[in-house]
Design an enzyme around this catalytic site. Structure first.
Site, short mmCIF file in Angstrom:
data_model
loop_
_atom_site.label_atom_id
_atom_site.label_comp_id
_atom_site.label_asym_id
_atom_site.label_seq_id
_atom_site.Cartn_x
_atom_site.Cartn_y
_atom_site.Cartn_z
N ARG A 1 0.95 1.77 -6.06
CA ARG A 1 1.17 0.77 -5.00
C ARG A 1 -0.14 0.14 -4.54
O ARG A 1 -0.12 -0.85 -3.80
CB ARG A 1 1.85 1.42 -3.79
CG ARG A 1 3.19 2.05 -4.09
CD ARG A 1 3.74 2.73 -2.86
NE ARG A 1 4.07 1.75 -1.84
CZ ARG A 1 5.23 1.15 -1.72
NH1 ARG A 1 6.19 1.40 -2.58
NH2 ARG A 1 5.44 0.28 -0.77
N HIS B 1 4.56 -30.81 -28.74
CA HIS B 1 4.28 -31.68 -27.60
C HIS B 1 2.99 -31.29 -26.90
O HIS B 1 2.83 -31.51 -25.71
CB HIS B 1 5.46 -31.65 -26.62
CG HIS B 1 6.76 -32.08 -27.22
ND1 HIS B 1 6.97 -33.35 -27.70
CD2 HIS B 1 7.89 -31.39 -27.48
CE1 HIS B 1 8.19 -33.43 -28.21
NE2 HIS B 1 8.77 -32.26 -28.10
N GLU C 1 -1.48 -8.84 -18.34
CA GLU C 1 -1.67 -8.01 -17.15
C GLU C 1 -2.30 -6.66 -17.44
O GLU C 1 -3.02 -6.14 -16.60
CB GLU C 1 -0.37 -7.82 -16.37
CG GLU C 1 0.66 -6.97 -17.05
CD GLU C 1 1.90 -6.75 -16.19
OE1 GLU C 1 1.75 -6.57 -14.98
OE2 GLU C 1 3.00 -6.74 -16.75
N TRP D 1 -4.38 -1.56 -1.30
CA TRP D 1 -4.54 -2.63 -2.29
C TRP D 1 -4.96 -3.86 -1.51
O TRP D 1 -4.18 -4.40 -0.72
CB TRP D 1 -3.21 -2.86 -3.02
CG TRP D 1 -3.24 -3.83 -4.14
CD1 TRP D 1 -3.89 -3.69 -5.33
CD2 TRP D 1 -2.54 -5.08 -4.20
NE1 TRP D 1 -3.64 -4.77 -6.12
CE2 TRP D 1 -2.82 -5.64 -5.46
CE3 TRP D 1 -1.71 -5.77 -3.34
CZ2 TRP D 1 -2.29 -6.87 -5.87
CZ3 TRP D 1 -1.19 -6.99 -3.74
CH2 TRP D 1 -1.48 -7.52 -5.00
N LYS E 1 2.34 -2.38 -8.04
CA LYS E 1 3.69 -2.38 -8.63
C LYS E 1 4.69 -3.18 -7.81
O LYS E 1 5.37 -4.03 -8.34
CB LYS E 1 4.18 -0.94 -8.80
CG LYS E 1 5.56 -0.86 -9.42
CD LYS E 1 5.55 -0.10 -10.70
CE LYS E 1 6.83 -0.25 -11.49
NZ LYS E 1 6.72 -1.29 -12.51
N GLU F 1 7.54 -12.83 -21.77
CA GLU F 1 7.36 -11.46 -21.32
C GLU F 1 6.27 -10.74 -22.12
O GLU F 1 5.45 -10.00 -21.56
CB GLU F 1 8.70 -10.70 -21.41
CG GLU F 1 8.67 -9.24 -21.04
CD GLU F 1 8.17 -8.96 -19.61
OE1 GLU F 1 8.03 -9.89 -18.82
OE2 GLU F 1 7.90 -7.77 -19.34
N ASN G 1 1.34 -0.09 5.96
CA ASN G 1 1.74 -0.77 4.73
C ASN G 1 2.58 -1.96 5.15
O ASN G 1 3.57 -1.79 5.85
CB ASN G 1 2.57 0.19 3.86
CG ASN G 1 3.37 -0.52 2.80
OD1 ASN G 1 2.91 -1.52 2.26
ND2 ASN G 1 4.56 -0.03 2.51
N GLY G 2 2.15 -3.15 4.76
CA GLY G 2 2.97 -4.30 5.11
C GLY G 2 2.14 -5.52 5.42
O GLY G 2 1.00 -5.63 5.00
N CYS H 1 0.88 -1.16 0.00
CA CYS H 1 0.00 0.00 0.00
C CYS H 1 0.92 1.22 0.00
O CYS H 1 2.13 1.07 0.08
CB CYS H 1 -0.85 0.05 1.26
SG CYS H 1 -1.93 -1.37 1.47
N LYS I 1 2.79 -9.18 -20.58
CA LYS I 1 2.33 -7.79 -20.76
C LYS I 1 0.89 -7.77 -21.25
O LYS I 1 0.07 -7.02 -20.75
CB LYS I 1 3.21 -7.03 -21.77
CG LYS I 1 4.59 -6.71 -21.34
CD LYS I 1 4.72 -5.70 -20.23
CE LYS I 1 4.73 -6.37 -18.91
NZ LYS I 1 5.95 -6.56 -18.21
C1 F6R Z 1 5.01 -7.37 -14.68
C2 F6R Z 1 5.60 -6.99 -13.43
C3 F6R Z 1 5.77 -8.03 -12.38
C4 F6R Z 1 7.07 -7.79 -11.61
C5 F6R Z 1 7.16 -8.77 -10.42
C6 F6R Z 1 8.47 -8.62 -9.68
O1 F6R Z 1 4.95 -6.29 -15.56
O2 F6R Z 1 5.94 -5.83 -13.22
O3 F6R Z 1 5.73 -9.30 -12.91
O4 F6R Z 1 8.16 -7.98 -12.48
O5 F6R Z 1 6.11 -8.51 -9.55
O6 F6R Z 1 8.65 -7.29 -9.26
P1 F6R Z 1 10.11 -6.71 -8.94
O7 F6R Z 1 10.88 -6.70 -10.21
O8 F6R Z 1 9.86 -5.34 -8.39
O9 F6R Z 1 10.71 -7.66 -7.92
#
Ligand code: F6R
Length: 759
Positions: A107, A639, A623, A176, A730, A616, A203-204, A76, A620
């Protein structure tokens, strides 16, 4: 299970933690229920506001199941604003608090709230004379919703926006939710009682919150919310907390363990000398004194935040709080105390005043603004030519020496934070890369480069999986923890686990001073610049570059690898230009997105270096565009996945010129034979697919750009939020771990406290 030893809590926090019970426990008096008493192992239904999910019961092969993982609290954003002898109107204070939340909205963004004083403090009020209850406004929704709610409630309550506050302490929060639905009750701030004596934002993860609730309920405590925050009277787990009390007007208390918290200072605060606390007693506060010799404490402001992004527009002078720090902000100054854990973490030492240095933020305000772009994700995709250059700046020597002798000796890669450790890594048993999500993909993209240049066995681990398996890690292993935020709970816990096994722990993060940067023995800053969009884009490409630089540094003494290294370095030099050309495909990708926006599914095939690109790209699309997409290893196509292919399912194939090119041509032929709806990513002018790229290993950095752009445009066309995708935050400082890793300190001594040292 251990409980916080409250008899040694610093004054104000101790009061709040124990105020409702009216007495202080000794540790021995606290009986936390054993894990088994936490509730039934399986519940027949898992409830949620939107409906009920059915849980199927299956017979267990084990006589008794281990206790379920405790629900945890997610990331958060906290923001606090404190002004002392800097007059501010109520409107200005509200604006500062709301803007502070907006900067951290990535966040968490499902509910928000704030607390401000109801009336200005009377100049002649006795110290600690109780103030009227604070005004608390909170509810589900985004910050804009909170803003509207605040306007309504201020108008309805007749609170004058022009009221002036010489001294004021305001707190705010953006949430969040994972457990405890987004609702007014579950939004922060939370109150200690109906009279709102103490208000807190958190937060935590309070990992023992269920046990604490049960314990406190057994003492007649009534809980008003479903959150773990309310059970914070005996904390275990990770937290960043900001507390305000009407019994201590004009004061704030901030403390942290595990979750980030920084103080931004503007003006001339004083420091407070604290006399040594009597054994087992409270710290006694001394007089306010100027921090800088000769300076007099005077008017000042303090910004408390989970992220520097919320502070940089106000001040660049910050203090980064360390674990178990408690900052008390009041009147002319602040004091910082630390209650270090003893030995194995079972006890808490008496809090003692600690010096914390004032640091200067290197971040620019422009980094947290969108510039001319509509969204942060779009801005960050387009920043990649500069961000990869930034990652390499001062570290890669692009020009080669002409003389053979010099060439033999020359070092073309300089990674200051790693120099002393290169030999240890080279002679180690294995290099294990650990990360989550996109960061894991970056490790996968660069794995082969490390294998080829360094010739040390390389393993990849998803942090959560490593923890689930308690995979074997040895003293002569090197574990590299890759994380954009440097705060991801799974990665952090995997780091603690690897440390407890005595491995050398290297950090690779994009956030200076982050928990991972501080807890590792050495490391490399990714330097991609602040990434605000929840979907990671520029951090990914810079992470691949950073791991590649690590491989180059590790292989610098190898004559056999010299030519290969030179080729990679030359290609690194060409990377920004290639990224610019890839970005020029934007209009084409917007058109392609238009054709795909109505689809329900998308497959992406890649192999070799581009397997990571496929994963990747698919992540993208999933998400942000909220569209099912699957990244697959092309070698696995026959397979199983081939069964899905028909003329309707769109399939993206990554077939740029690299060692896998011929194999990818064969994949394309097979897909064509099944009338697949093919979209092929090939090099410019490739005669066979329809050519010529640089060194193979860097190609995925270029190839991912069109996929990022595609995900971006698909998101817009499908009407979703680009920067704040549904259900995601994030930095995920939450995990399913119950935090009971029981790690002992690693054997390599303390990690560098301020990050990775010289770059
Ligand atoms: C996807 C994304 C997440 C982060 C993952 C790890 O776009 O951002 O998959 O890569 O949550 O986050 P970090 O890199 O901050 O440890």
């Amino acid at each position: 299970m251990t409980c916080l030893r409250i008899d040694r809590c610093p004054a104000i926090l101790a009061k709040w933690l124990w105020h409702p019970l009216g007495f202080v426990f000794e540790r021995s008096q606290i009986r936390c229920p054993p894990p088994a008493a936490l509730g039934p192992t399986l519940l027949p239904w898992i409830g949620s506001e939107s409906g009920k999910a059915m849980l199927l019961r299956v017979p267990s092969l084990t006589p008794s199941l281990p206790p379920p993982p405790l629900p945890t609290r997610p990331v958060c954003g906290i923001f606090g604003y404190y002004n002392y002898q800097v007059p501010r109107t109520r409107l200005e204070i509200l604006h500062l608090l709301l803007t502070g939340l907006q900067r951290q909205e990535y966040r968490g963004y499902d509910s928000a709230g704030l607390a401000i004083d109801a009336v200005p403090m009377a100049p002649d009020a006795a110290p600690n004379a109780p103030a009227p209850p604070a005004l608390v406004v909170k509810g589900p929704g985004k910050i804009v919703d909170l803003e509207a709610l605040v306007s309504r409630e201020m108008a309805a309550g007749g609170h004058d926006p022009a009221s002036r506050f010489e001294v004021h302490a305001g707190i705010a929060h953006t949430r969040w939710a994972t457990h405890g639905v987004p609702s007014t009750a579950n939004s922060h701030p939370h109150a200690s009682n109906a009279a709102g004596d103490f208000l807190a934002v958190h937060n935590g993860i309070i990992t023992n919150y269920k046990a604490l609730r049960g314990f406190l309920q057994g003492h007649g405590e009534v809980f008003a919310t479903e959150t773990d925050t309310e059970a914070m009277r005996m904390l275990e787990g990770a937290y960043g907390l900001l507390v305000k009390s009407r019994h201590h007007p004009g004061s704030l208390v901030a403390c942290k363990r595990g979750s980030p918290l920084i103080l931004g200072l503007r003006g001339s605060p004083g420091c407070v000398s604290v006399a040594s606390p009597a054994k087992g007693g409270e710290a006694t506060r001394g007089a306010v004194a100027a921090c800088a010799p000769g300076a007099r404490p005077g008017a000042w402001e303090c910004f408390v935040a989970s992220d520097a992004a919320a502070v940089v527009e106000h001040t660049k002078r910050v203090i980064v709080l360390e674990d178990n720090d408690l900052a008390h902000i009041w009147a002319g100054g602040y004091e910082i105390l630390n209650a270090e854990r003893e030995g194995d973490g079972d006890g808490i030492e008496a809090p003692r005043p600690v010096p914390r240095s004032l640091q200067t933020l290197e971040m620019e305000v422009s980094q947290i603004m969108k510039g001319g772009y509509d969204h942060f994700m779009q801005k960050e995709i387009h920043e990649q030519p500069e961000s990869v250059l930034q990652t390499m700046r001062g570290r890669v020597k692009f020009e080669r020496s002409s003389s053979e002798t010099d060439r033999y000796r020359e070092r073309r890669i300089k990674l200051g934070g790693l120099t002393e450790w290169l030999d240890t890594i080279r002679t180690g048993r294995r290099i294990i890369f650990v990360g989550c999500g996109t960061s894991y993909h970056a490790c996968l993209a660069a794995r082969q480069t490390v294998e080829e240049l360094v010739e040390v066995p390389v393993a990849l681990e998803l942090a959560s999986d490593l923890l689930d398996r308690r995979a074997p890690i040895f003293r002569d292993d090197t574990c590299v923890f890759v994380s954009q935020s440097g705060e991801t709970a799974d990665t952090l816990q995997a780091l603690e686990y690897a440390k407890s096994r005595g491995a050398l722990c290297v950090g690779l993060t994009n956030t200076v001073g982050s928990s991972i940067a501080r807890a590792t023995h050495c490391g490399v800053h990714v330097n991609a610049g602040c990434e605000v969009g929840v979907a990671s884009t520029k951090a990914y490409t810079s992470q691949v570059v950073a791991v590649t630089m690590v491989a180059l540094a590790l292989s610098e003494d190898s004559i056999a690898k010299r030519d290969a290294r030179d080729a990679v370095i030359d290609s690194l030099g060409a990377l920004p230009g290639a990224l610019r050309r890839a970005l020029a495909l934007d209009p084409e990708l917007a058109r392609l997105a238009g054709r795909l926006a109505g689809e329900t599914s998308l497959l992406l095939f890649g192999r070799g270096y581009n397997y990571a690109t496929a994963l990747e790209g698919a992540l993208k699309v999933k998400e942000v565009a909220l569209m099912h997409s699957e990244g697959l290893l092309a070698g696995e196509m026959k397979h199983g996945p081939l069964a899905l292919v028909d003329e309707s399912l769109p399939v993206i194939v990554l077939a740029t010129r690299d060692a896998m090119h011929a194999k990818m041509l064969s994949v394309i032929a097979q897909l064509r034979a099944r009338r697949a709806r093919l979209i092929v990513v090939a090099c410019e002018g490739d005669a066979e697919v329809e050519e010529a790229c640089g060194v193979d290993c860097l190609q995925p950095i270029v190839n991912v750009v069109p996929l990022q752009l595609l995900a971006y445009h698909l998101t817009l066309l499908r009407g979703h939020n680009v920067d704040q995708p549904r259900n995601l935050a994030k930095s995920v400082t939450v995990s399913e771990e119950d935090g009971s890793l029981n790690c002992s300190r690693g054997k390599r001594g303390k990690a560098v406290p301020n990050g990775f040292g010289a770059r």
